[in-house]
Design a protein around this motif. Structure first.
Motif, PDB file in Angstrom:
ATOM      1  N   UNK A  77     -25.613  91.573  -7.179  1.00  0.00           N
ATOM      2  CA  UNK A  77     -24.772  90.777  -6.286  1.00  0.00           C
ATOM      3  C   UNK A  77     -23.886  89.867  -7.124  1.00  0.00           C
ATOM      4  N   UNK A  78     -22.573  89.968  -6.907  1.00  0.00           N
ATOM      5  CA  UNK A  78     -21.615  89.173  -7.671  1.00  0.00           C
ATOM      6  C   UNK A  78     -21.174  87.921  -6.915  1.00  0.00           C
ATOM      7  N   UNK A  79     -21.222  87.963  -5.582  1.00  0.00           N
ATOM      8  CA  UNK A  79     -20.844  86.794  -4.794  1.00  0.00           C
ATOM      9  C   UNK A  79     -21.540  86.865  -3.442  1.00  0.00           C
ATOM     10  N   UNK A  80     -21.604  85.709  -2.797  1.00  0.00           N
ATOM     11  CA  UNK A  80     -22.175  85.617  -1.451  1.00  0.00           C
ATOM     12  C   UNK A  80     -21.535  84.442  -0.742  1.00  0.00           C
ATOM     13  N   UNK A  81     -21.105  84.669   0.494  1.00  0.00           N
ATOM     14  CA  UNK A  81     -20.534  83.606   1.303  1.00  0.00           C
ATOM     15  C   UNK A  81     -21.199  83.564   2.665  1.00  0.00           C
ATOM     16  N   UNK A  82     -21.620  82.394   3.088  1.00  0.00           N
ATOM     17  CA  UNK A  82     -22.257  82.252   4.400  1.00  0.00           C
ATOM     18  C   UNK A  82     -21.184  82.245   5.496  1.00  0.00           C
ATOM     19  N   UNK A  83     -21.476  82.918   6.600  1.00  0.00           N
ATOM     20  CA  UNK A  83     -20.536  83.023   7.716  1.00  0.00           C
ATOM     21  C   UNK A  83     -21.175  82.443   8.975  1.00  0.00           C
ATOM     22  N   UNK A  84     -20.522  81.475   9.581  1.00  0.00           N
ATOM     23  CA  UNK A  84     -20.990  80.869  10.825  1.00  0.00           C
ATOM     24  C   UNK A  84     -19.828  80.820  11.807  1.00  0.00           C
ATOM     25  N   UNK A  85     -20.064  81.306  13.029  1.00  0.00           N
ATOM     26  CA  UNK A  85     -19.032  81.366  14.055  1.00  0.00           C
ATOM     27  C   UNK A  85     -19.441  80.469  15.217  1.00  0.00           C
ATOM     28  N   UNK A  86     -18.517  79.628  15.690  1.00  0.00           N
ATOM     29  CA  UNK A  86     -18.872  78.699  16.767  1.00  0.00           C
ATOM     30  C   UNK A  86     -18.758  79.372  18.136  1.00  0.00           C
ATOM     31  N   UNK A  90     -14.478  80.761  16.369  1.00  0.00           N
ATOM     32  CA  UNK A  90     -13.834  80.260  15.161  1.00  0.00           C
ATOM     33  C   UNK A  90     -14.864  80.150  14.043  1.00  0.00           C
ATOM     34  N   UNK A  91     -14.451  80.410  12.812  1.00  0.00           N
ATOM     35  CA  UNK A  91     -15.360  80.231  11.685  1.00  0.00           C
ATOM     36  C   UNK A  91     -15.469  78.757  11.339  1.00  0.00           C
ATOM     37  N   UNK A  92     -16.683  78.309  11.101  1.00  0.00           N
ATOM     38  CA  UNK A  92     -16.941  76.908  10.771  1.00  0.00           C
ATOM     39  C   UNK A  92     -17.857  76.837   9.556  1.00  0.00           C
ATOM     40  N   UNK A  93     -17.929  75.679   8.884  1.00  0.00           N
ATOM     41  CA  UNK A  93     -18.914  75.523   7.817  1.00  0.00           C
ATOM     42  C   UNK A  93     -20.324  75.671   8.365  1.00  0.00           C
ATOM     43  N   UNK A  94     -21.205  76.248   7.579  1.00  0.00           N
ATOM     44  CA  UNK A  94     -22.585  76.444   8.025  1.00  0.00           C
ATOM     45  C   UNK A  94     -23.293  75.096   8.152  1.00  0.00           C
ATOM     46  N   UNK A 102     -22.788  73.055  16.043  1.00  0.00           N
ATOM     47  CA  UNK A 102     -22.114  71.961  16.756  1.00  0.00           C
ATOM     48  C   UNK A 102     -21.188  72.513  17.826  1.00  0.00           C
ATOM     49  N   UNK A 103     -20.991  71.803  18.913  1.00  0.00           N
ATOM     50  CA  UNK A 103     -20.047  72.261  19.951  1.00  0.00           C
ATOM     51  C   UNK A 103     -18.624  72.168  19.437  1.00  0.00           C
ATOM     52  N   UNK A 127     -13.261  77.124   2.731  1.00  0.00           N
ATOM     53  CA  UNK A 127     -11.966  77.673   3.160  1.00  0.00           C
ATOM     54  C   UNK A 127     -10.929  76.563   3.223  1.00  0.00           C
ATOM     55  N   UNK A 128      -9.667  76.946   3.103  1.00  0.00           N
ATOM     56  CA  UNK A 128      -8.631  75.901   3.159  1.00  0.00           C
ATOM     57  C   UNK A 128      -8.563  75.279   4.550  1.00  0.00           C
ATOM     58  N   UNK A 129      -8.950  76.024   5.581  1.00  0.00           N
ATOM     59  CA  UNK A 129      -8.986  75.442   6.923  1.00  0.00           C
ATOM     60  C   UNK A 129     -10.029  74.329   6.994  1.00  0.00           C
ATOM     61  N   UNK A 130     -11.228  74.591   6.463  1.00  0.00           N
ATOM     62  CA  UNK A 130     -12.272  73.566   6.480  1.00  0.00           C
ATOM     63  C   UNK A 130     -11.861  72.364   5.637  1.00  0.00           C
ATOM     64  N   UNK A 131     -11.238  72.606   4.506  1.00  0.00           N
ATOM     65  CA  UNK A 131     -10.830  71.506   3.633  1.00  0.00           C
ATOM     66  C   UNK A 131      -9.685  70.690   4.253  1.00  0.00           C
ATOM     67  N   UNK A 132      -8.847  71.335   5.061  1.00  0.00           N
ATOM     68  CA  UNK A 132      -7.822  70.562   5.776  1.00  0.00           C
ATOM     69  C   UNK A 132      -8.461  69.484   6.635  1.00  0.00           C
TER      70      UNK A 132
END
Length: 368
Positions: A77-86, A90-94, A102-103, A127-132
Motif C-alpha cells: 500500500x502506497x497511500x490511503x485516504x479516509x472517505x466520509x460522506x455527510x 458531500x465529502x467531509x473530514x472524518x 455531524x449534521x 482537501x482544498x475544500x476542507x482547508x477553505x
C-alpha cells in the motif's frame, strides 16, 4: 459478493454462453476482466457511490470508506485516504473514531468537479475544500466524485446550489472527455449524462431515459467510472466493463448512439469543439440559476479557446494556465514529492491542496 449479485452475474453470462459461437470469446473476455479486477492498483474499504437516474451516481449519504493505492499491481500500500460522506452527499473530514457524523450546515462556498477537487488518495481534512473552511474561514461543502465528467460535476453542482444557496461556486475543470456521446440519433442507451452533437452541429446535454439507470443497476450494470466511488466489485468488472466495451464498439461502428468510450472522447474535431462550447454554456448556467459567483479553475486549458465567454461575465472569474501556474504550479515544485502528488498515483497531494486553498481564498476575497 452478495447472493443477488452472484445470481445476476450467472444469469447474464449463461444467456451470453447460450448464443452460438460466443462461448469461447465470452470466457476469454471474462478472464481478461477478472485479471483487471485482481490487478487494479486502487482499492477501497467499500463502495460509497449511490445510483442516480440522471447523474449516473452520486456519493452515498452517511457513508464511510477509504481509498488505497499500491505501488505496483500486487505491491504494498502506497497511500490511503479516509472517505466520509455527510447526509447530503458531500465529502467531509472524518470525525473522531466512534463519533456520529455531524449534521450538514449551510455552505457559502461550493466546490465541484472530479477526483482532483474530491481529493483522491488523501484524507477529507486535507482537501482544498476542507482547508477553505478550517484554515481560511469559508463555510464550504465539497460535492465532487472520482471519475466524474464535467456534465456530472455541473449537474450535481446545480443540485447542491439549490440546497445551500452559496455565494461562490468553485469549479476545477477536468473530465470533459468523459461526457462525449456520438451517433446519428439522440442517445438512449447511456448510464450517465453526456453531450451529443445533433444533426444541426449543436451539442446538447442528454440524460439517461427515466428509470433506465436503475433497471440496468438491478442487473449489475453500473455507469463507467463508478469504480472510482469504491465500486470495485466482481459484478462491475465482469458485467459493467464488458457490456460498456461492447456498446462502445457498436457506437464506433455506427450501429447505435452513445459513448464510444467511457473514459476518452472519441469523436470528430467538429464534435469536440461543439461539445466544449456546450460545456462552457452549461458552466455559465450555474451562476445564472443560483446567483452565485462562479470561479472556473482551468489549469489544463480545456476551456481556453472559449475563455472570452467567461471573461465577458461579471459573475464569473476564469483562471487559466498562467495564473494557476504562478499560484499553484511553481510552488508545487518546492514541495516534498508526497505532498505535491499522491505517491504512485498523480493526484494532488495535501501540500498542493493547501496551495489551491490559499489561491482560492485570495480569489474569493477579491470578489467580495
Amino acid at each position: 459478493m452478495s447472493k443477488g449479485t452472484r445470481g445476476k452475474l450467472v444469469a447474464f453470462w449463461l444467456i451470453m454462453l447460450l448464443i452460438p459461437g460466443l462461448a469461447v470469446p465470452v470466457v476469454l473476455v471474462e478472464l481478461w476482466y477478472l485479471y483487471g479486477y485482481i490487478s487494479l492498483r486502487g482499492d477501497y474499504c467499500g463502495p460509497f457511490g449511490l445510483i442516480d437516474g440522471e447523474i449516473g451516481w452520486t456519493l452515498k449519504p452517511n457513508s464511510r470508506s477509504c481509498i488505497m493505492g499500491k505501488d505496483a499491481a500486487f505491491g504494498d500500500i502506497a497511500f490511503r485516504g479516509e472517505v466520509t460522506i455527510d447526509a447530503e452527499g458531500a465529502r467531509i473530514p472524518a470525525p473522531p473514531a466512534g463519533s456520529a457524523l455531524p449534521p450538514p450546515g449551510r455552505a457559502d462556498v461550493l466546490v465541484i468537479g472530479d477526483s482532483f477537487p474530491f481529493g483522491y488518495g488523501i484524507d477529507g481534512a486535507d482537501t482544498f475544500a476542507a482547508r477553505l473552511e478550517t484554515v481560511h474561514g469559508h463555510e464550504t461543502a465539497l460535492f465532487a466524485s472520482p471519475a466524474y465528467s464535467n456534465a456530472q460535476a455541473m449537474m450535481l453542482g446545480a443540485r447542491a446550489a439549490e440546497l445551500h444557496d452559496p455565494s461562490v461556486i468553485v469549479y476545477l475543470v477536468s473530465g470533459w472527455h468523459r461526457a462525449v456521446c456520438t451517433g446519428a440519433t439522440r442517445p438512449t442507451w447511456i448510464l450517465k449524462p453526456c453531450y451529443w452533437t445533433n444533426p444541426s452541429g449543436v451539442a446538447e446535454l442528454v440524460v439517461p431515459p427515466a428509470g433506465f439507470v436503475e433497471r440496468a443497476a438491478a442487473w449489475g450494470m453500473r455507469p463507467g467510472g463508478m469504480v472510482g466511488a469504491g465500486e470495485k466489485t466482481l459484478g462491475y468488472f465482469l458485467i459493467s466493463r464488458p457490456v460498456s466495451r461492447l456498446s462502445g464498439y457498436l457506437v464506433r461502428l455506427g450501429l447505435m448512439s452513445g459513448f464510444a468510450d467511457d473514459f476518452f472522447g472519441i469523436a470528430s474535431d467538429a464534435e469536440h469543439d461543439a461539445i466544449r462550447l456546450a460545456s462552457v454554456r452549461h458552466a455559465l448556467s450555474l451562476p445564472a440559476r443560483s446567483g452565485a459567483h462562479l470561479i472556473v479553475l482551468d489549469p489544463e486549458r480545456i476551456y481556453a479557446v472559449h475563455a472570452e465567454a467567461f471573461e465577458a461575465r461579471n459573475d464569473v472569474t476564469y483562471v487559466g494556465p498562467a495564473p494557476w501556474q504562478e499560484a499553484v504550479g511553481e510552488p508545487m515544485r518546492a514541495l516534498p514529492p508526497d505532498e505535491a502528488r499522491v505517491p504512485h498515483d498523480g493526484h494532488f497531494g495535501p501540500g498542493t491542496h493547501a496551495l489551491i486553498a490559499a489561491f482560492v481564498d485570495r480569489l474569493i476575497r477579491e470578489i467580495r
